[in-house]
Design a protein around this motif. Structure first.
Motif, PDB file in Angstrom:
ATOM      1  N   SER A 190       0.805  -1.156   0.002  1.00 24.58           N
ATOM      2  CA  SER A 190      -0.205  -0.044   0.009  1.00 24.58           C
ATOM      3  C   SER A 190       0.961   1.165  -0.016  1.00 24.58           C
ATOM      4  O   SER A 190       2.144   1.164   0.091  1.00 24.58           O
ATOM      5  N   GLU A 191       0.266   2.588   0.108  1.00 25.69           N
ATOM      6  CA  GLU A 191       1.261   3.727  -0.185  1.00 25.69           C
ATOM      7  C   GLU A 191       2.108   3.810   1.341  1.00 25.69           C
ATOM      8  O   GLU A 191       3.266   4.307   1.134  1.00 25.69           O
ATOM      9  N   THR A 192       1.761   3.329   2.383  1.00 19.17           N
ATOM     10  CA  THR A 192       2.336   3.176   3.476  1.00 19.17           C
ATOM     11  C   THR A 192       3.325   1.814   3.730  1.00 19.17           C
ATOM     12  O   THR A 192       3.927   1.867   4.728  1.00 19.17           O
ATOM     13  N   GLY A 193       3.198   0.903   2.758  1.00 19.45           N
ATOM     14  CA  GLY A 193       3.975  -0.162   2.743  1.00 19.45           C
ATOM     15  C   GLY A 193       3.082  -1.357   3.473  1.00 19.45           C
ATOM     16  O   GLY A 193       1.994  -1.162   3.608  1.00 19.45           O
ATOM     17  N   PRO A 194       3.888  -2.422   3.927  1.00 14.62           N
ATOM     18  CA  PRO A 194       5.289  -2.843   3.607  1.00 14.62           C
ATOM     19  C   PRO A 194       5.397  -3.316   2.131  1.00 14.62           C
ATOM     20  O   PRO A 194       4.432  -3.384   1.378  1.00 14.62           O
ATOM     21  N   ILE A 195       6.825  -3.549   2.195  1.00 16.19           N
ATOM     22  CA  ILE A 195       7.291  -4.199   0.828  1.00 16.19           C
ATOM     23  C   ILE A 195       6.945  -5.586   0.724  1.00 16.19           C
ATOM     24  O   ILE A 195       6.928  -6.460   1.632  1.00 16.19           O
ATOM     25  N   VAL A 196       6.159  -5.991  -0.587  1.00 15.33           N
ATOM     26  CA  VAL A 196       5.904  -7.616  -0.479  1.00 15.33           C
ATOM     27  C   VAL A 196       6.640  -8.060  -1.750  1.00 15.33           C
ATOM     28  O   VAL A 196       6.784  -7.211  -2.729  1.00 15.33           O
ATOM     29  N   VAL A 197       6.911  -9.196  -1.819  1.00 19.37           N
ATOM     30  CA  VAL A 197       7.458 -10.011  -2.823  1.00 19.37           C
ATOM     31  C   VAL A 197       6.599 -11.293  -3.138  1.00 19.37           C
ATOM     32  O   VAL A 197       6.376 -12.042  -2.146  1.00 19.37           O
ATOM     33  N   ASN A 198       6.170 -11.401  -4.539  1.00 15.83           N
ATOM     34  CA  ASN A 198       5.448 -12.544  -5.154  1.00 15.83           C
ATOM     35  C   ASN A 198       6.225 -13.091  -6.093  1.00 15.83           C
ATOM     36  O   ASN A 198       6.660 -12.591  -7.179  1.00 15.83           O
ATOM     37  N   VAL A 199       6.291 -14.530  -6.145  1.00 18.57           N
ATOM     38  CA  VAL A 199       7.303 -15.226  -7.190  1.00 18.57           C
ATOM     39  C   VAL A 199       6.515 -16.382  -7.420  1.00 18.57           C
ATOM     40  O   VAL A 199       6.078 -17.160  -6.406  1.00 18.57           O
ATOM     41  N   PHE A 200       6.372 -16.719  -8.681  1.00 17.58           N
ATOM     42  CA  PHE A 200       5.788 -18.236  -9.114  1.00 17.58           C
ATOM     43  C   PHE A 200       6.981 -18.777  -9.685  1.00 17.58           C
ATOM     44  O   PHE A 200       7.630 -18.461 -10.600  1.00 17.58           O
ATOM     45  N   ALA A 201       7.421 -19.819  -9.062  1.00 18.60           N
ATOM     46  CA  ALA A 201       8.827 -20.759  -9.285  1.00 18.60           C
ATOM     47  C   ALA A 201       8.386 -22.030  -9.122  1.00 18.60           C
ATOM     48  O   ALA A 201       8.590 -22.753  -8.120  1.00 18.60           O
ATOM     49  N   PRO A 202       7.701 -22.687 -10.192  1.00 20.75           N
ATOM     50  CA  PRO A 202       7.107 -24.156  -9.871  1.00 20.75           C
ATOM     51  C   PRO A 202       8.092 -25.234  -9.708  1.00 20.75           C
ATOM     52  O   PRO A 202       7.704 -26.405  -9.192  1.00 20.75           O
ATOM     53  N   ASP A 203       9.450 -24.988 -10.221  1.00 21.87           N
ATOM     54  CA  ASP A 203      10.327 -26.029 -10.009  1.00 21.87           C
ATOM     55  C   ASP A 203      11.239 -25.584  -8.872  1.00 21.87           C
ATOM     56  O   ASP A 203      12.404 -26.265  -8.677  1.00 21.87           O
ATOM     57  N   ALA A 204      10.958 -24.871  -7.904  1.00 16.36           N
ATOM     58  CA  ALA A 204      11.814 -24.265  -6.746  1.00 16.36           C
ATOM     59  C   ALA A 204      10.948 -24.905  -5.505  1.00 16.36           C
ATOM     60  O   ALA A 204       9.805 -24.858  -5.370  1.00 16.36           O
ATOM     61  N   SER A 205      11.756 -25.184  -4.499  1.00 16.41           N
ATOM     62  CA  SER A 205      11.296 -25.747  -3.191  1.00 16.41           C
ATOM     63  C   SER A 205      11.424 -24.512  -2.097  1.00 16.41           C
ATOM     64  O   SER A 205      10.911 -24.419  -1.047  1.00 16.41           O
TER      65      SER A 205
END
Length: 730
Positions: A33-48
């Motif tokens: 959102s404007e005030t945070g927090p930072i988020v990270v979204n990753v799609f990696a089907p070959d990773a655990s």
């Protein structure tokens, strides 16, 4: 995980099902959102395991696997704004690797690109669409961009992502309908296609890149990351010397199908380098000014000879890389030989990996088959009224002329483009807005191609294969013409071949078929074509069309070539015709070069060689090819004797007289009018013994002041049987 930053289940589900249309809003690093927090979204089907690594190589956080199919998420509570990062991944077997996140990069296309793409005026569209290896935001990779305005989702797929369209969905660029993505770490040589979720929610067959610069060797169909051609050109002098108006230049074209001109051991195809070396030697010896290649834009089916292309920006990979093609063009220029390529904007095949229903709709073609389908060829017709489609095709022409240094485009099947009722019965076509049969959009498109070619590739030519009486094909656009430089004279070709196929005893009743072409010879700037179309589909070879016994067949063909080279108009001869190939052309095997061991076949080759040399060296035979001042009948009406005689003039006042005897008898004391008294010399005779003829010759001739045929002088000649002679004043 901070609970209130959990990604919406609907977004996760859309990514997992490959239906997310705005992945850059969701994947990668961003403020929740404007005030945070930072988020990270990753799609990696070959990773655990997935970990965020900052610019110093330190771990910023580990992502949590929140879906068993490979969706990871994390929130960085102590960070206030996004920062440069990489991803460190580990699979269940313990293998670890690092990569840049594609969703950390901004767009490559700029606002001006969007504007020009939307307007259909991006004349160098190939600099933005397609796959371009580059350094973007300090990272090496490849930028991909493709036009698919009605798609719900577009992804790049390849071996690098297991051809999984869920992994690299692209960013849509506003109203332009262009999708783009920068994939770090992807370089030249990677194969790829586009996976497109169509407007109705159906996955299309994987599509090759419409603006791909290279492709796999057929029958494989993927595009290959390559970027625009990279070649250090050495032909600047050649390009600068090309003149905008080449109507007064000698143009003699050797038409070549690269797959079957010559073959190597085991019937293997030669590559561009070998073709260049052997073509240069042969064309130089034969004195041709230009070589014309049947289409080399990438095509899936060899049996189409290239006339059903899918890669309008890619030289076919059958013979090597785009750089290999460029090197061949460069070498030909260095040898003084112009390069023409057949270019096919009239239609395209319905192959699943091509343009057909590209984004689930009739995008490049028309939805209505009365406008969008060629029954003759089972191909689709471009929608020239759609500005993006017209832009796509215009830019293809620009690419071949400007970037690949081709000297001319021979535009295929123009007649089929000009008329809405082309090869259609009543009720099978839709009239234009005025109720007429002209395809107004195609007419505007062709004018645009020709104007664009002149602007971006000065000195290049466009040549129309157009078989009707459509007015002004080779008249400038500024004078309400289509703007081509030259037009194939199909009427001349059909009429004269029909005459030559007749037994000489019947020719006097068809005399007009050889003379009628002069009624309209200067209404357009003409090329006289004896092309591949005349030696296929049961039509036999050029030699096979000629009547009589074996000697007469060769003599007829030699006399016809002499008549053609004397006739106003630029020249074109399909490979094999120059040595009188006996069998019909077969695109799957080499020409029958062994026939040159036969003096009769080699004699025809020598004649064509010498006709080209005479044509190039004699201003009267080419300077006024496109002007009525360059031609004058001596006697065009001697049907009973099957003879034709005429003068060719140049601005230097030195004429050439051409006399053809299309009967198998010697004509002694045949008197013709000439414009000058004095000595005339026979500079070429198609019946010369060196060409396989009977050797009936004139040598030098004395023209006296006895006027004839409206000329102030005349001379008595001996006309060889089935022969054409050229006379020049001393």
């Amino acid at each position: 995980m901070i609970p209130d930053t959990a990604p919406p289940a609907t977004d996760i589900d859309a990514i997992l099902r490959g239906q997310h249309g705005d992945p850059f809003r969701f994947l990668g690093m961003r403020l929740a959102s404007e005030t945070g927090p930072i988020v990270v979204n990753v799609f990696a089907p070959d990773a655990s395991e997935v970990e965020v690594i900052d610019a110093k190589g330190k771990s910023a956080c580990k992502l949590e696997l929140i879906n068993s199919e490979g969706f990871f998420h994390a929130a960085l509570g102590r960070r206030k704004k996004p920062f440069p990062y990489r991803l460190r991944l580990r699979n269940p077997q313990g293998h670890e690797w690092e990569m840049h996140d594609p969703y950390a990069f901004g767009p490559v296309l700029g606002e001006m690109d969007e504007y020009l793409l939307g307007e259909g005026r991006h004349e160098e569209i190939y600099r933005r669409l397609g796959a371009h290896p580059m350094t973007h935001e300090g990272v090496e990779g490849t930028s991909f961009a493709v036009w698919a305005p009605n798609a719900r989702r577009v992804s790049v797929v390849g071996h690098f992502n297991a051809w999984d369209g869920r992994r690299h969905p692209m960013r849509r660029r506003g109203a332009t309908g262009v999708w783009e993505i920068f994939l770090p770490g992807i370089g030249r040589g990677e194969t790829y296609k586009y996976e497109i979720l169509g407007t109705y929610g159906h996955l299309q067959p994987l599509k090759a890149d419409p603006v791909g610069f290279a492709a796999e060797v057929p029958p494989e169909t993927a595009s290959v990351v390559h970027g625009m051609v990279r070649h250090e050109w050495t032909d600047a002098g050649w390009i600068e010397a090309r003149r905008p108006d080449q109507r007064a230049d000698p143009i003699s074209i050797y038409e070549v199908h690269l797959e079957s001109w010559r073959r190597g051991d085991g019937n293997s195809m030669l590559d561009y380098a070998a073709l260049a070396e052997q073509l240069i030697d042969y064309l130089t010896e034969m004195n041709f000014t230009h070589v014309e290649f049947l289409p080399v834009t990438e095509y899936p089916f060899s049996g189409s000879w290239g006339y059903q292309p899918v890669g309008m920006y890619a030289p076919t990979s059958r013979f090597g890389s785009p750089e290999d093609f460029a090197a061949m063009v460069d070498r030909l220029h260095g040898a003084g030989i112009g390069v023409i390529v057949d270019w096919v904007p009239a239609h395209f095949p319905s192959d699943a990996h091509g343009l057909a229903r590209f984004d689930g709709t009739a995008l490049y073609e028309h939805e209505d088959p009365r406008l969008g389908f060629h029954k003759d060829w089972n191909t689709l017709i471009y929608n020239y009224g759609r500005r993006e489609v017209a832009n796509f095709l215009r830019a293809s022409a620009t690419y071949w002329l400007k970037e690949l240094h081709v000297d001319a485009l021979r535009v295929d099947a123009v007649a089929s483009m000009l008329y809405l009722d082309y090869s259609r019965n009543e009720g099978e076509w839709i009239p234009n807005r005025y109720g007429g049969r002209e395809n107004l959009d195609a007419i505007d498109f062709l004018k645009g191609v020709n104007e664009t070619a002149r602007h971006y590739a000065p000195g290049s030519l466009t040549i129309a294969e157009e078989s009707t009486a459509f007015p002004g094909v080779s008249r400038p656009v500024s004078e309400d013409g289509l703007g081509f430089d030259f037009k194939w004279n199909m009427g001349w070709m059909h009429d004269t071949l029909e005459y030559m196929s007749l037994d000489p005893i019947h020719r006097k009743y068809h005399h007009h078929q050889m003379t009628f072409g002069l009624v309209y010879a200067f209404s357009e700037n003409f090329v006289l074509p004896l092309s591949h179309d005349e030696v296929v589909h049961g039509k036999g070879s050029m030699l096979g069309k000629m009547p009589g016994d074996r000697w007469q067949k060769f003599a007829n063909l030699r006399a016809y070539y002499g008549f053609m080279w004397g006739h106003p108009g630029k020249k074109l001869l399909f490979m094999g015709g120059e040595f009188a190939q006996e069998r019909e052309w077969n695109h799957d095997q080499s020409l029958d070069w062994h026939l040159l061991d036969d003096p009769m076949h080699d004699g025809v080759r020598k004649l064509v060689r010498d006709l080209n040399a005479l044509y190039r060296a004699t201003p009267a035979l080419h300077r006024r090819d496109c002007s009525p001042e360059g031609f004058q009948w001596i006697e065009g009406g001697d049907a009973d004797n099957n003879t034709f005689s005429f003068l060719r003039w140049a601005d230097d006042g030195r004429p050439v007289a051409v006399i053809s005897n299309m009967a198998p008898v010697v004509r002694e004391g045949y008197r013709v009018g000439l414009p000058l008294e004095g000595t005339w010399r026979e500079v070429l005779n198609s019946d010369a013994s060196d060409y396989g003829g009977s050797g009936v010759a004139n040598g030098t001739i004395r023209a006296t002041g006895e006027g004839m045929h409206g000329q102030p002088a005349s001379a008595a000649l001996t006309l060889p049987p089935l022969g054409t002679i050229f006379l020049s004043p001393e």
